[in-house]
Design a protein around this motif. Structure first.
Motif, PDB file in Angstrom:
ATOM      1  N   ASN A  37       0.844  -1.186   0.000  1.00  0.00           N
ATOM      2  CA  ASN A  37       0.000   0.000   0.000  1.00  0.00           C
ATOM      3  C   ASN A  37       0.881   1.239   0.000  1.00  0.00           C
ATOM      4  O   ASN A  37       1.908   1.280   0.682  1.00  0.00           O
ATOM      5  CB  ASN A  37      -0.890   0.044   1.245  1.00  0.00           C
ATOM      6  N   PHE A  38       0.470   2.248  -0.764  1.00  0.00           N
ATOM      7  CA  PHE A  38       1.203   3.518  -0.821  1.00  0.00           C
ATOM      8  C   PHE A  38       0.196   4.655  -0.771  1.00  0.00           C
ATOM      9  O   PHE A  38      -0.796   4.651  -1.501  1.00  0.00           O
ATOM     10  CB  PHE A  38       2.011   3.612  -2.114  1.00  0.00           C
ATOM     11  N   ILE A  39       0.454   5.630   0.100  1.00  0.00           N
ATOM     12  CA  ILE A  39      -0.358   6.844   0.124  1.00  0.00           C
ATOM     13  C   ILE A  39       0.552   8.041   0.316  1.00  0.00           C
ATOM     14  O   ILE A  39       1.514   8.001   1.105  1.00  0.00           O
ATOM     15  CB  ILE A  39      -1.448   6.810   1.218  1.00  0.00           C
ATOM     16  N   ASN A  40       0.287   9.093  -0.454  1.00  0.00           N
ATOM     17  CA  ASN A  40       1.040  10.339  -0.325  1.00  0.00           C
ATOM     18  C   ASN A  40       0.071  11.518  -0.377  1.00  0.00           C
ATOM     19  O   ASN A  40      -0.812  11.571  -1.243  1.00  0.00           O
ATOM     20  CB  ASN A  40       2.068  10.488  -1.445  1.00  0.00           C
ATOM     21  N   ALA A  41       0.221  12.443   0.549  1.00  0.00           N
ATOM     22  CA  ALA A  41      -0.576  13.668   0.572  1.00  0.00           C
ATOM     23  C   ALA A  41       0.359  14.865   0.517  1.00  0.00           C
ATOM     24  O   ALA A  41       1.226  15.024   1.386  1.00  0.00           O
ATOM     25  CB  ALA A  41      -1.433  13.735   1.834  1.00  0.00           C
ATOM     26  N   ASP A  42       0.224  15.669  -0.533  1.00  0.00           N
ATOM     27  CA  ASP A  42       1.000  16.898  -0.702  1.00  0.00           C
ATOM     28  C   ASP A  42       0.135  18.106  -0.343  1.00  0.00           C
ATOM     29  O   ASP A  42      -1.030  18.189  -0.772  1.00  0.00           O
ATOM     30  CB  ASP A  42       1.462  17.061  -2.144  1.00  0.00           C
ATOM     31  N   PHE A  43       0.726  19.029   0.408  1.00  0.00           N
ATOM     32  CA  PHE A  43       0.098  20.320   0.658  1.00  0.00           C
ATOM     33  C   PHE A  43       0.982  21.368   0.002  1.00  0.00           C
ATOM     34  O   PHE A  43       2.103  21.609   0.438  1.00  0.00           O
ATOM     35  CB  PHE A  43      -0.048  20.583   2.150  1.00  0.00           C
ATOM     36  N   LEU A  44       0.496  21.980  -1.089  1.00  0.00           N
ATOM     37  CA  LEU A  44       1.285  22.887  -1.914  1.00  0.00           C
ATOM     38  C   LEU A  44       0.867  24.326  -1.657  1.00  0.00           C
ATOM     39  O   LEU A  44      -0.325  24.661  -1.708  1.00  0.00           O
ATOM     40  CB  LEU A  44       1.109  22.561  -3.403  1.00  0.00           C
ATOM     41  N   MET A  45       1.853  25.177  -1.422  1.00  0.00           N
ATOM     42  CA  MET A  45       1.610  26.589  -1.116  1.00  0.00           C
ATOM     43  C   MET A  45       2.402  27.451  -2.098  1.00  0.00           C
ATOM     44  O   MET A  45       3.637  27.399  -2.125  1.00  0.00           O
ATOM     45  CB  MET A  45       2.032  26.890   0.324  1.00  0.00           C
ATOM     46  N   SER A  46       1.678  28.239  -2.900  1.00  0.00           N
ATOM     47  CA  SER A  46       2.296  29.080  -3.920  1.00  0.00           C
ATOM     48  C   SER A  46       2.478  30.510  -3.420  1.00  0.00           C
ATOM     49  O   SER A  46       1.805  30.947  -2.478  1.00  0.00           O
ATOM     50  CB  SER A  46       1.428  29.098  -5.186  1.00  0.00           C
ATOM     51  N   ASP A  47       3.364  31.247  -4.109  1.00  0.00           N
ATOM     52  CA  ASP A  47       3.567  32.648  -3.752  1.00  0.00           C
ATOM     53  C   ASP A  47       2.563  33.531  -4.484  1.00  0.00           C
ATOM     54  O   ASP A  47       1.621  33.049  -5.119  1.00  0.00           O
ATOM     55  CB  ASP A  47       5.009  33.075  -4.033  1.00  0.00           C
ATOM     56  N   GLY A  48       2.762  34.836  -4.413  1.00  0.00           N
ATOM     57  CA  GLY A  48       1.809  35.778  -4.979  1.00  0.00           C
ATOM     58  C   GLY A  48       1.675  35.710  -6.486  1.00  0.00           C
ATOM     59  O   GLY A  48       0.691  36.205  -7.046  1.00  0.00           O
ATOM     60  N   LYS A  49       2.645  35.108  -7.175  1.00  0.00           N
ATOM     61  CA  LYS A  49       2.553  34.994  -8.627  1.00  0.00           C
ATOM     62  C   LYS A  49       1.472  33.997  -9.045  1.00  0.00           C
ATOM     63  O   LYS A  49       1.135  33.903 -10.228  1.00  0.00           O
ATOM     64  CB  LYS A  49       3.909  34.601  -9.202  1.00  0.00           C
ATOM     65  N   GLU A  50       0.966  33.228  -8.076  1.00  0.00           N
ATOM     66  CA  GLU A  50      -0.199  32.386  -8.317  1.00  0.00           C
ATOM     67  C   GLU A  50      -1.267  32.700  -7.269  1.00  0.00           C
ATOM     68  O   GLU A  50      -2.016  31.814  -6.827  1.00  0.00           O
ATOM     69  CB  GLU A  50       0.163  30.900  -8.291  1.00  0.00           C
ATOM     70  N   ASN A  51      -1.326  33.969  -6.869  1.00  0.00           N
ATOM     71  CA  ASN A  51      -2.351  34.454  -5.935  1.00  0.00           C
ATOM     72  C   ASN A  51      -2.342  33.700  -4.616  1.00  0.00           C
ATOM     73  O   ASN A  51      -3.400  33.480  -3.996  1.00  0.00           O
ATOM     74  CB  ASN A  51      -3.747  34.359  -6.576  1.00  0.00           C
ATOM     75  N   ASP A  52      -1.146  33.296  -4.157  1.00  0.00           N
ATOM     76  CA  ASP A  52      -1.013  32.564  -2.883  1.00  0.00           C
ATOM     77  C   ASP A  52      -1.923  31.334  -2.846  1.00  0.00           C
ATOM     78  O   ASP A  52      -2.543  31.022  -1.819  1.00  0.00           O
ATOM     79  CB  ASP A  52      -1.327  33.480  -1.695  1.00  0.00           C
ATOM     80  N   ALA A  53      -2.002  30.634  -3.975  1.00  0.00           N
ATOM     81  CA  ALA A  53      -2.878  29.463  -4.084  1.00  0.00           C
ATOM     82  C   ALA A  53      -2.427  28.354  -3.148  1.00  0.00           C
ATOM     83  O   ALA A  53      -1.233  28.208  -2.837  1.00  0.00           O
ATOM     84  CB  ALA A  53      -2.885  28.952  -5.525  1.00  0.00           C
ATOM     85  N   HIS A  54      -3.396  27.567  -2.673  1.00  0.00           N
ATOM     86  CA  HIS A  54      -3.145  26.405  -1.827  1.00  0.00           C
ATOM     87  C   HIS A  54      -3.797  25.185  -2.473  1.00  0.00           C
ATOM     88  O   HIS A  54      -4.886  25.278  -3.035  1.00  0.00           O
ATOM     89  CB  HIS A  54      -3.731  26.603  -0.421  1.00  0.00           C
ATOM     90  N   GLU A  55      -3.118  24.055  -2.363  1.00  0.00           N
ATOM     91  CA  GLU A  55      -3.629  22.831  -2.977  1.00  0.00           C
ATOM     92  C   GLU A  55      -3.315  21.634  -2.092  1.00  0.00           C
ATOM     93  O   GLU A  55      -2.256  21.555  -1.481  1.00  0.00           O
ATOM     94  CB  GLU A  55      -2.996  22.620  -4.357  1.00  0.00           C
ATOM     95  N   ILE A  56      -4.256  20.713  -2.036  1.00  0.00           N
ATOM     96  CA  ILE A  56      -4.028  19.400  -1.424  1.00  0.00           C
ATOM     97  C   ILE A  56      -4.168  18.365  -2.529  1.00  0.00           C
ATOM     98  O   ILE A  56      -5.170  18.356  -3.266  1.00  0.00           O
ATOM     99  CB  ILE A  56      -5.035  19.116  -0.300  1.00  0.00           C
ATOM    100  N   TYR A  57      -3.149  17.498  -2.659  1.00  0.00           N
ATOM    101  CA  TYR A  57      -3.163  16.460  -3.688  1.00  0.00           C
ATOM    102  C   TYR A  57      -2.846  15.129  -3.019  1.00  0.00           C
ATOM    103  O   TYR A  57      -1.800  14.977  -2.396  1.00  0.00           O
ATOM    104  CB  TYR A  57      -2.144  16.758  -4.788  1.00  0.00           C
ATOM    105  N   ILE A  58      -3.749  14.152  -3.153  1.00  0.00           N
ATOM    106  CA  ILE A  58      -3.606  12.856  -2.493  1.00  0.00           C
ATOM    107  C   ILE A  58      -3.538  11.750  -3.541  1.00  0.00           C
ATOM    108  O   ILE A  58      -4.345  11.714  -4.481  1.00  0.00           O
ATOM    109  CB  ILE A  58      -4.779  12.594  -1.529  1.00  0.00           C
TER     110      ILE A  58
END
Length: 272
Positions: free
Chosen positions: A67-88
């Motif tokens: 079994n493999f599970i990975n959860a990424d929490f991505l935080m961008s700077d102002g050049k992407e409007n400080d976007a936040h993303e969760i990718y599982i």
């Protein structure tokens, strides 16, 4: 294979052999990691984006597979409007040799498996605001090398419901992906070369009626085992230099601005 059939099979693979088997795990490796780069690219955005990514990863093996599970929490700077993303990402690989008690070895292949699972994400802050849902299913070959190398051909059943889509959730055509995953130690240096490569075929029209292009996504890291050098346990702490090459990102044709990412990264992991 119809998308509905493929989706049901992938869900069965994930549910039937997934987290329930983790209770009988024979081995496991869990880590928290961090990576950082200043040259991330997003289609239609002309800027190079700075991102910090925190990840939680768990890999375990039991009597019949992994079994493999990975959860990424991505935080961008102002050049992407400080976007936040969760990718599982979740994958379960059933080892056919362990299930049947027979050998499936031939040539450089030491065994065969069946891989199923899913990807899911949620992103806020950018103009697209992706809400991807994807089921995967297909055969895997285990290659006989020092460390590990697996090669899979997976069918993808993907949909998305971005904020700007004109007609709600859009389901792409069923399409294949060639997936390689590797972890190769470099002699007794404490270094290892690890990563994955995905070649994803075109998935038909996108949410706006435009065509999509085949993707190539290569993410590779040269790791150093600090834990052994510091006397605190093998691979307890690792640092690395990574690089991601992603052509036609998300299926956007090469003519789209910044549809190809070339991103160096620094990385660190703590395993427990």
């Amino acid at each position: 294979m119809k998308p509905q059939t493929m989706g049901a099979l992938a869900l069965a693979a994930a549910a039937g052999f997934g987290f329930n088997t983790a209770q009988a795990a024979e081995w496991s490796d869990t880590s928290i990691g961090y990576r950082y780069g200043t040259r991330f690219a997003e289609p239609y955005n002309p800027s190079k984006i700075e991102k910090s990514i925190v990840n939680f990863t768990h890999l375990s093996g039991y009597k019949y597979g992994t079994n493999f599970i990975n959860a990424d929490f991505l935080m961008s700077d102002g050049k992407e409007n400080d976007a936040h993303e969760i990718y599982i990402v979740y994958r379960h690989t059933l080892d056919l040799g362990k299930v049947t008690g027979k050998s499936f070895a031939f040539g450089p292949v030491k065994g065969l498996g069946l891989t199923g699972g899913f990807d899911v994400n949620s992103k806020s802050g950018d103009s697209y605001e992706s809400k991807k849902r994807m089921l995967v299913l297909g055969p895997t070959a285990f290659i006989d090398v020092p460390g590990f190398l697996s090669v899979s051909v997976l069918w993808l059943n993907e949909s998305n419901k971005p904020r700007t889509a004109p007609a709600g959730r859009h389901t792409y055509d069923l399409h294949p992906m060639l997936n390689l995953v590797w972890g190769l130690p470099i002699a007794k240096t404490g270094l290892s070369f690890e990563g994955y490569m995905n070649y994803i075929a075109s998935k038909g029209d996108n949410e706006f009626g435009g065509g999509t292009a085949p993707e190539t996504n290569i993410d590779a890291t040269l790791w150093y085992d600090v834990g052994t050098a510091a006397g605190i346990g093998k691979n307890t702490i690792r640092v690395g230099l990574g690089y991601q090459y992603w052509r036609n990102k998300f299926g956007n044709p090469h003519s789209v601005t910044n549809s190809t990412a070339r991103t160096p990264m620094i990385r660190a992991e703590y395993h427990f």
